[in-house]
Design a protein around this motif. Sequence first.
Motif, PDB file in Angstrom:
ATOM      1  N   SER A 111       0.856  -1.181   0.000  1.00  0.00           N
ATOM      2  CA  SER A 111       0.000   0.000   0.000  1.00  0.00           C
ATOM      3  C   SER A 111       0.892   1.231   0.000  1.00  0.00           C
ATOM      4  N   GLY A 112       1.065   1.849  -1.147  1.00  0.00           N
ATOM      5  CA  GLY A 112       1.914   3.036  -1.220  1.00  0.00           C
ATOM      6  C   GLY A 112       3.353   2.702  -0.898  1.00  0.00           C
ATOM      7  N   VAL A 113       3.830   3.169   0.236  1.00  0.00           N
ATOM      8  CA  VAL A 113       5.230   2.965   0.611  1.00  0.00           C
ATOM      9  C   VAL A 113       5.416   1.823   1.604  1.00  0.00           C
ATOM     10  N   VAL A 114       4.324   1.144   1.979  1.00  0.00           N
ATOM     11  CA  VAL A 114       4.398   0.048   2.944  1.00  0.00           C
ATOM     12  C   VAL A 114       4.150  -1.283   2.238  1.00  0.00           C
ATOM     13  N   VAL A 115       5.040  -2.232   2.496  1.00  0.00           N
ATOM     14  CA  VAL A 115       4.887  -3.588   1.957  1.00  0.00           C
ATOM     15  C   VAL A 115       4.929  -4.562   3.122  1.00  0.00           C
ATOM     16  N   MET A 116       3.898  -5.413   3.216  1.00  0.00           N
ATOM     17  CA  MET A 116       3.867  -6.440   4.248  1.00  0.00           C
ATOM     18  C   MET A 116       3.964  -7.800   3.557  1.00  0.00           C
ATOM     19  N   ALA A 117       5.119  -8.432   3.666  1.00  0.00           N
ATOM     20  CA  ALA A 117       5.341  -9.752   3.074  1.00  0.00           C
ATOM     21  C   ALA A 117       5.066 -10.810   4.139  1.00  0.00           C
ATOM     22  N   THR A 118       4.298 -11.820   3.777  1.00  0.00           N
ATOM     23  CA  THR A 118       3.881 -12.851   4.729  1.00  0.00           C
ATOM     24  C   THR A 118       4.226 -14.229   4.192  1.00  0.00           C
ATOM     25  N   ARG A 119       4.737 -15.076   5.082  1.00  0.00           N
ATOM     26  CA  ARG A 119       4.936 -16.498   4.777  1.00  0.00           C
ATOM     27  C   ARG A 119       4.268 -17.301   5.872  1.00  0.00           C
ATOM     28  N   CYS A 120       3.576 -18.343   5.478  1.00  0.00           N
ATOM     29  CA  CYS A 120       2.917 -19.241   6.427  1.00  0.00           C
ATOM     30  C   CYS A 120       3.412 -20.658   6.198  1.00  0.00           C
TER      31      CYS A 120
END
Length: 126
Positions: free
Chosen positions: A78-87
């Motif tokens: 989202s814009g300048v924020v990246v949330m990378a997730t691994r499960c």
Amino acid sequence: MKVFVLVLLASLLYVERAHALMCFSCNKKRSNFGCLKISFCTVDEPYCVSQTISTATGHKSKSISKYCSATCPITFASGVVVMATRCCQHSLCNIFSNDGGLQASSLVLGLSVLFSLLYAVVRPGA
């Protein structure tokens, strides 16, 4: 003393079966090395999650969170924020970092813990 350690090891193996998973856990740490605490998940939490949140405002910043979860959160930007997730769905599988940092298999980690415990039991001079 050796009998006590063996009984403790056997009870830890029993506890492993009583819980669905064991996951590494931490909240908003700068490094993966701050995420080595082990948490026992409830039966309703079949996922170990590793999330890296990165921002690129002026200076880049990163925070890592790891936890047990009932669902697998999605990765988003989202814009300048990246949330990378691994499960993942086996014990201690979320040792990895989403940015390619510290990585190891849970088998290697488990064997190293087991050998450390065995050494403590049978070490010379004990």
